[in-house]
Design an enzyme around this catalytic site. Structure first.
Site, short mmCIF file in Angstrom:
data_model
loop_
_atom_site.label_atom_id
_atom_site.label_comp_id
_atom_site.label_asym_id
_atom_site.label_seq_id
_atom_site.Cartn_x
_atom_site.Cartn_y
_atom_site.Cartn_z
N ASP A 11 0.13 -16.05 13.16
CA ASP A 11 -1.24 -16.47 13.41
C ASP A 11 -2.16 -16.02 12.27
OD1 ASP A 11 -3.42 -17.54 14.70
OD2 ASP A 11 -3.36 -16.18 16.42
N HIS A 22 8.38 2.29 9.49
CA HIS A 22 9.75 2.80 9.62
C HIS A 22 10.27 2.81 11.06
CE1 HIS A 22 10.08 4.05 5.38
NE2 HIS A 22 8.80 4.40 5.50
N GLN A 54 -1.47 -8.77 9.06
CA GLN A 54 -1.09 -7.95 7.91
C GLN A 54 0.37 -7.52 8.06
OE1 GLN A 54 -2.00 -6.85 4.97
NE2 GLN A 54 -0.34 -5.38 4.76
N HIS A 93 4.73 -3.86 3.06
CA HIS A 93 5.90 -3.98 2.18
C HIS A 93 7.18 -3.53 2.90
CE1 HIS A 93 4.81 0.30 0.47
NE2 HIS A 93 5.02 0.30 1.77
N ASN A 94 8.28 -4.18 2.54
CA ASN A 94 9.63 -3.87 3.04
C ASN A 94 9.85 -4.23 4.50
OD1 ASN A 94 9.95 -2.48 0.47
ND2 ASN A 94 8.93 -0.73 1.42
N SER A 97 8.02 -1.09 5.99
CA SER A 97 9.42 -0.75 6.27
C SER A 97 9.79 -0.86 7.75
CB SER A 97 9.76 0.66 5.76
OG SER A 97 9.52 0.75 4.36
N PHE A 120 0.86 -1.19 0.00
CA PHE A 120 0.00 0.00 0.00
C PHE A 120 0.89 1.23 0.00
CE2 PHE A 120 -2.98 3.05 1.99
CZ PHE A 120 -4.07 2.87 1.16
N GLY A 121 1.24 1.70 -1.20
CA GLY A 121 2.13 2.84 -1.32
C GLY A 121 1.64 3.82 -2.37
N PHE A 122 1.31 5.05 -1.93
CA PHE A 122 0.79 6.08 -2.83
C PHE A 122 1.34 7.44 -2.40
CE2 PHE A 122 -2.25 2.64 -2.66
CZ PHE A 122 -2.59 2.44 -3.98
#
Length: 297
Positions: free
Chosen positions: A202, A246, A206, A209-210, A228, A152-154
């Site tokens: 489990d 992050h 979710q 990404h990264n 990240s 999910f990157g926008f």
């Protein structure tokens, strides 16, 4: 009876029955079968091939390179490399250039994407989607898991348009990893998403990404790890723990259920609360809140 045998040895208009694929260098033979009923005798010609390793899949997909896997009845692309001991159940699809090791088990309706690598003795359940990833040996992936889809990157560009960030890297899953039902693990954008050896995840987790997760971690149900983030070894995340993007969590940290990590944790120990703080401090906060709530105005 003659009508029934004709149906058995012919391909229907809908492509319901399978027809053997004739390979270069192989030969075929024709056999006449006499079918006798009470009133008539009919002759039916059946063409067969001595090569029984590959069969075309339903609907004539052999033209697209898809064939029927003998051990389980699943469908696979001719460029895929599958060990002879692997089981691909009916309804499963293995796409081009995928590699399946010895004793791999792929459940029905599972899709193995192009160039995916699955190590020996890994078991994959029903309705699983694995793409853009490599999976180690002796892993267990339960029903409904999705691995390797876009993260999910926008961002908003100068004209005010919502633009998708490229998601072009992979997921790397180590050995002896177990992933619970309906968990999602996103592919990387600037680095690979990594799940370390012996980590157990489990249901309904979710992983963005990264994200990099170390070895022998435990992630309980409904944990959410934003993109990240980096998690060390032997980390335990209780149910519904949230980790923001992050941040990093050092090895040997345990987080109580419903905690939220808003900044990096640099020392081992037990943490809890929102935001997550050392467990003793969190307990004092709870006691103080209860005392304050009981005071008369």
């Amino acid at each position: 009876m003659a009508t029934n045998l004709r149906r058995l040895f012919s391909v229907s208009a809908q492509g319901v029955l399978l027809k053997k694929k004739k390979l270069p260098g192989s030969f075929s033979s024709c056999r006449n079968l006499c079918v006798c009923s009470g009133q008539t005798t009919e002759s039916i010609t059946v063409t067969s091939s001595p090569y029984d390793g590959l069969e075309t899949s339903l609907g004539g997909d052999a033209d697209k390179g898809f064939l029927r896997w003998r051990n389980g009845g699943g469908t696979y692309h001719s460029s895929a490399v599958i060990d002879s001991s692997a089981l691909v159940e009916f309804g499963a699809v293995v796409h081009e250039k995928a590699i399946l090791g010895a004793e791999v088990h792929v459940g029905s309706n599972t899709v193995v994407g192009p160039s995916v690598k699955i190590g020996p003795s890994t078991k994959i359940g029903y309705n699983v989607s694995v793409s853009n990833c490599s999976i180690g040996e002796l892993c267990v992936i339960h029903n409904g898991v999705c691995v390797g889809q876009d993260g999910f990157g926008f961002y908003v560009d100068e004209q005010g348009n919502m633009v998708k960030k490229p998601q072009a890297l992979n997921v790397k899953i180590g050995n002896r990893v177990e992933i619970g039902a309906n968990t999602c693990i996103d592919r990387g954008s600037w680095r690979e998403t990594v799940i370390g050896d012996d980590t157990k995840i489990d249901n309904l987790v979710q992983i963005g990404h990264n994200v990099v997760i170390g070895k022998s971690c435990l992630l309980c149900g409904q944990v959410g790890i934003a993109g990240s983030a980096e998690i060390g070894d032997y980390v335990v995340l209780g149910g519904r723990v949230a980790v923001r993007d992050h941040v990093s969590i050092v090895s040997k940290v345990r987080l109580a259920a419903n905690s939220c990590v808003t900044k990096s944790i640099t020392e081992p120990g037990d943490f809890g609360g929102f935001p997550a703080v050392p467990i003793h401090q969190w307990r004092r906060q709870i006691v103080e809140a209860k005392i304050l709530s009981k005071r008369k105005p």
